[in-house]
Design a protein around this motif. Structure first.
Motif, PDB file in Angstrom:
ATOM      1  N   UNK A 189       0.917  -1.144  -0.076  1.00  0.00           N
ATOM      2  CA  UNK A 189      -0.022   0.090  -0.082  1.00  0.00           C
ATOM      3  C   UNK A 189       0.820   1.201  -0.058  1.00  0.00           C
ATOM      4  N   UNK A 190       1.931   1.232   0.728  1.00  0.00           N
ATOM      5  CA  UNK A 190       2.802   2.348   0.967  1.00  0.00           C
ATOM      6  C   UNK A 190       3.499   2.611  -0.569  1.00  0.00           C
ATOM      7  N   UNK A 191       3.787   1.462  -1.261  1.00  0.00           N
ATOM      8  CA  UNK A 191       4.361   1.709  -2.564  1.00  0.00           C
ATOM      9  C   UNK A 191       3.281   2.285  -3.692  1.00  0.00           C
ATOM     10  N   UNK A 192       2.067   1.803  -3.317  1.00  0.00           N
ATOM     11  CA  UNK A 192       1.020   2.141  -4.098  1.00  0.00           C
ATOM     12  C   UNK A 192       1.010   3.759  -4.058  1.00  0.00           C
ATOM     13  N   UNK A 193       0.952   4.279  -2.831  1.00  0.00           N
ATOM     14  CA  UNK A 193       0.908   5.486  -2.577  1.00  0.00           C
ATOM     15  C   UNK A 193       1.769   6.607  -3.349  1.00  0.00           C
ATOM     16  N   UNK A 194       3.158   5.893  -2.940  1.00  0.00           N
ATOM     17  CA  UNK A 194       4.388   6.777  -3.563  1.00  0.00           C
ATOM     18  C   UNK A 194       4.102   6.626  -5.129  1.00  0.00           C
ATOM     19  N   UNK A 195       3.691   5.550  -5.666  1.00  0.00           N
ATOM     20  CA  UNK A 195       3.738   5.407  -7.099  1.00  0.00           C
ATOM     21  C   UNK A 195       2.777   6.439  -7.684  1.00  0.00           C
ATOM     22  N   UNK A 233     -13.594   6.711   2.472  1.00  0.00           N
ATOM     23  CA  UNK A 233     -12.142   6.090   1.973  1.00  0.00           C
ATOM     24  C   UNK A 233     -11.957   6.722   0.705  1.00  0.00           C
ATOM     25  N   UNK A 234     -12.930   6.638  -0.133  1.00  0.00           N
ATOM     26  CA  UNK A 234     -12.741   6.956  -1.569  1.00  0.00           C
ATOM     27  C   UNK A 234     -12.653   8.500  -1.597  1.00  0.00           C
ATOM     28  N   UNK A 235     -13.264   9.133  -0.659  1.00  0.00           N
ATOM     29  CA  UNK A 235     -13.301  10.671  -0.839  1.00  0.00           C
ATOM     30  C   UNK A 235     -11.726  11.210  -0.220  1.00  0.00           C
ATOM     31  N   UNK A 236     -11.420  10.677   0.755  1.00  0.00           N
ATOM     32  CA  UNK A 236     -10.120  10.764   1.278  1.00  0.00           C
ATOM     33  C   UNK A 236      -9.004  10.576   0.269  1.00  0.00           C
ATOM     34  N   UNK A 237      -9.182   9.381  -0.642  1.00  0.00           N
ATOM     35  CA  UNK A 237      -8.153   9.349  -1.648  1.00  0.00           C
ATOM     36  C   UNK A 237      -8.158  10.117  -2.628  1.00  0.00           C
ATOM     37  N   UNK A 238      -9.735  10.523  -3.071  1.00  0.00           N
ATOM     38  CA  UNK A 238      -9.679  11.341  -4.356  1.00  0.00           C
ATOM     39  C   UNK A 238      -9.104  12.803  -3.896  1.00  0.00           C
ATOM     40  N   UNK A 239      -9.405  13.407  -2.523  1.00  0.00           N
ATOM     41  CA  UNK A 239      -8.736  14.679  -2.142  1.00  0.00           C
ATOM     42  C   UNK A 239      -7.161  14.703  -2.218  1.00  0.00           C
ATOM     43  N   UNK A 274     -12.643  -1.093   5.629  1.00  0.00           N
ATOM     44  CA  UNK A 274     -12.790   0.403   5.399  1.00  0.00           C
ATOM     45  C   UNK A 274     -12.253   0.888   6.660  1.00  0.00           C
ATOM     46  N   UNK A 275     -12.403   0.697   7.984  1.00  0.00           N
ATOM     47  CA  UNK A 275     -11.874   1.376   8.841  1.00  0.00           C
ATOM     48  C   UNK A 275     -10.397   1.366   8.910  1.00  0.00           C
ATOM     49  N   UNK A 276      -9.918   0.312   8.694  1.00  0.00           N
ATOM     50  CA  UNK A 276      -8.224  -0.013   8.557  1.00  0.00           C
ATOM     51  C   UNK A 276      -7.801   1.087   7.480  1.00  0.00           C
ATOM     52  N   UNK A 277      -8.453   1.015   6.158  1.00  0.00           N
ATOM     53  CA  UNK A 277      -7.972   1.880   5.036  1.00  0.00           C
ATOM     54  C   UNK A 277      -7.989   3.477   5.579  1.00  0.00           C
ATOM     55  N   UNK A 278      -8.939   3.837   6.218  1.00  0.00           N
ATOM     56  CA  UNK A 278      -8.910   5.104   6.737  1.00  0.00           C
ATOM     57  C   UNK A 278      -7.680   5.487   7.616  1.00  0.00           C
ATOM     58  N   UNK A 279      -7.592   4.713   8.471  1.00  0.00           N
ATOM     59  CA  UNK A 279      -6.428   4.888   9.474  1.00  0.00           C
ATOM     60  C   UNK A 279      -5.193   4.802   8.704  1.00  0.00           C
ATOM     61  N   UNK A 280      -5.137   3.866   7.778  1.00  0.00           N
ATOM     62  CA  UNK A 280      -3.900   3.614   7.009  1.00  0.00           C
ATOM     63  C   UNK A 280      -3.410   4.962   6.092  1.00  0.00           C
ATOM     64  N   UNK A 281      -4.672   5.449   5.551  1.00  0.00           N
ATOM     65  CA  UNK A 281      -4.347   6.571   4.607  1.00  0.00           C
ATOM     66  C   UNK A 281      -3.924   7.680   5.432  1.00  0.00           C
ATOM     67  N   UNK A 282      -4.610   7.988   6.402  1.00  0.00           N
ATOM     68  CA  UNK A 282      -4.165   9.317   7.282  1.00  0.00           C
ATOM     69  C   UNK A 282      -2.564   9.077   7.860  1.00  0.00           C
ATOM     70  N   UNK A 283      -2.189   7.894   8.241  1.00  0.00           N
ATOM     71  CA  UNK A 283      -0.954   7.721   8.543  1.00  0.00           C
ATOM     72  C   UNK A 283       0.219   7.849   7.490  1.00  0.00           C
ATOM     73  N   UNK A 284      -0.302   7.258   6.572  1.00  0.00           N
ATOM     74  CA  UNK A 284       0.798   7.157   5.321  1.00  0.00           C
ATOM     75  C   UNK A 284       1.106   8.594   4.742  1.00  0.00           C
ATOM     76  N   UNK A 285      -0.382   9.004   4.357  1.00  0.00           N
ATOM     77  CA  UNK A 285      -0.067  10.372   3.823  1.00  0.00           C
ATOM     78  C   UNK A 285       0.334  11.374   4.659  1.00  0.00           C
TER      79      UNK A 285
END
Length: 376
Positions: A51-57, A197-203, A248-259
């Protein structure tokens, strides 16, 4: 056919059920719900690095999105050349397009496997009789799952059974309205979590890199997918709805930490670059010293110490007579020397600076110059 998926999923669920069953009791619904939730956390923890590699990519692709647009515009009529140039550009920036899809692709087998394992608890064996096993679960574990109910509803039941792909071949086909009061709140919360989760990713997307295809995908992920969860959640068993919520709860937490981590790294790089520029440039408030227009560079001459008693003669440039003149200090020294050498009663008109009547050493009287001209 998919036993290579079912056995690992059932093993992870079995381990967590034993842990929480020891605390709350193996036949309680909370033990099974927590087992399903921590099964989700285990799988997502394994996929954290991808997931981290995905965000960096995705971040890199957004950075060179203007270059991609130029290639698309330049080779609009040559799809093959456009694809080759895009691959070359991605290779130069070290971006793997498949890396952004890997976490989602890994979640699909887990979703299918968990759905089948939960359905299999209530499915009778092919030969009939009581169910004695379910992959890693023994007959005792199967009975504890069947007896574990949440508000009177078994975790393996769904609002509607009948779709083979989703129900996993369940025999009790039809609507089960008794499940709806428990399943509907879970469906609504799961739909909202999917939207967030989708809204946070699109932002996080760069507006400059947006394309018509990107806008369509954003609308699908933000609105169509959550609506699909709300509608098709009626086909999922309750245990699978808890998996969706935990995911989805894990995804929200993970997005916030990684971002947040990536933002701090980017801010640190910008601060480091600004510091380098500041060290190379003038200090704040300091005016740059620039030469004036037409000003010639000043060359400093080396100071040569004058020897004691030496007399330097200076020739005055542009003099009509070109006579050698001495500096005032040298003239004073010569006058003092002449005075000391001559007798006190020497009359005027003889050798010396005063005898010529001019009062300036080294110059002759006007009469002498005139007589000299006449003789020539």
């Amino acid at each position: 056919m998919l036993d290579f998926i079912y056995y690992p999923v059932s093993f992870i669920l079995w381990c967590w059920h034993k842990v929480f069953g020891f605390v709350f009791g193996e036949s309680t619904a909370i033990a099974w719900i927590l087992g399903i939730i921590f099964l989700t956390f285990t799988v997502r923890g394994i996929m954290f690095k991808p997931f981290v590699n995905q965000v960096r990519s995705m971040k890199k692709m957004q950075d060179f999105a203007p270059e991609m647009k130029k290639i698309q515009k330049k080779y609009a009529n040559d799809r093959q050349r456009q694809a080759a140039e895009m691959q070359k550009l991605q290779k130069e920036h070290g971006v793997n397009p498949l890396g952004s899809c890997l976490p989602m692709l890994l979640q699909i087998p887990v979703f299918i496997g968990l759905n089948h394992v939960l359905r299999a608890f209530t499915m009778p064996p092919p030969g009939g009789g009581p169910k004695t096993e379910n992959y890693f679960f023994s007959q005792h574990d199967v009975e504890s799952y069947v007896n574990a109910k949440l508000f009177g509803v078994n975790l393996g039941e769904a609002v509607y059974n009948g779709v083979g792909v989703v129900s996993g071949g369940a025999t009790n086909v039809g609507f089960h309205w008794s499940v709806l009061p428990v399943a509907l709140p879970l469906m609504i919360v799961a739909s909202i979590a999917t939207h967030l989760t989708a809204r946070h990713s699109v932002a996080r997307q760069n507006a400059a890199s947006a394309t018509p295809q990107t806008a369509i995908m954003n609308k699908l992920t933000m609105y169509i997918f959550p609506l699909g969860v709300l509608v098709f959640g009626a086909l999922f068993p309750l245990g699978l709805l808890f998996y969706w919520l935990a995911n989805n709860g894990w995804t929200l937490m993970q997005q916030r930490l990684v971002y947040t981590k990536i933002d701090k790294e980017e801010a640190a790089r910008k601060a480091e670059a600004a510091e380098k520029r500041a060290t190379l440039g003038p200090k704040p408030g300091q005016k740059p010293t620039a030469p004036k227009v037409g000003q010639k560079p000043v060359q400093q001459k080396k100071n040569q110490p004058a020897q004691a008693g030496s007399a330097k003669k200076v020739t005055k440039a542009g003099s009509a007579h070109g006579f050698a003149q001495t500096t005032p200090a040298e003239a004073t020294a010569k006058a003092d020397g002449a005075t000391a050498a001559a007798p006190a009663d020497t009359p005027n008109g003889q050798n010396g600076s005063k005898d010529n009547g001019t009062g300036v050493p080294g110059l002759l009287k006007d009469s002498t110059r005139k007589s000299g001209r006449k003789r020539r």
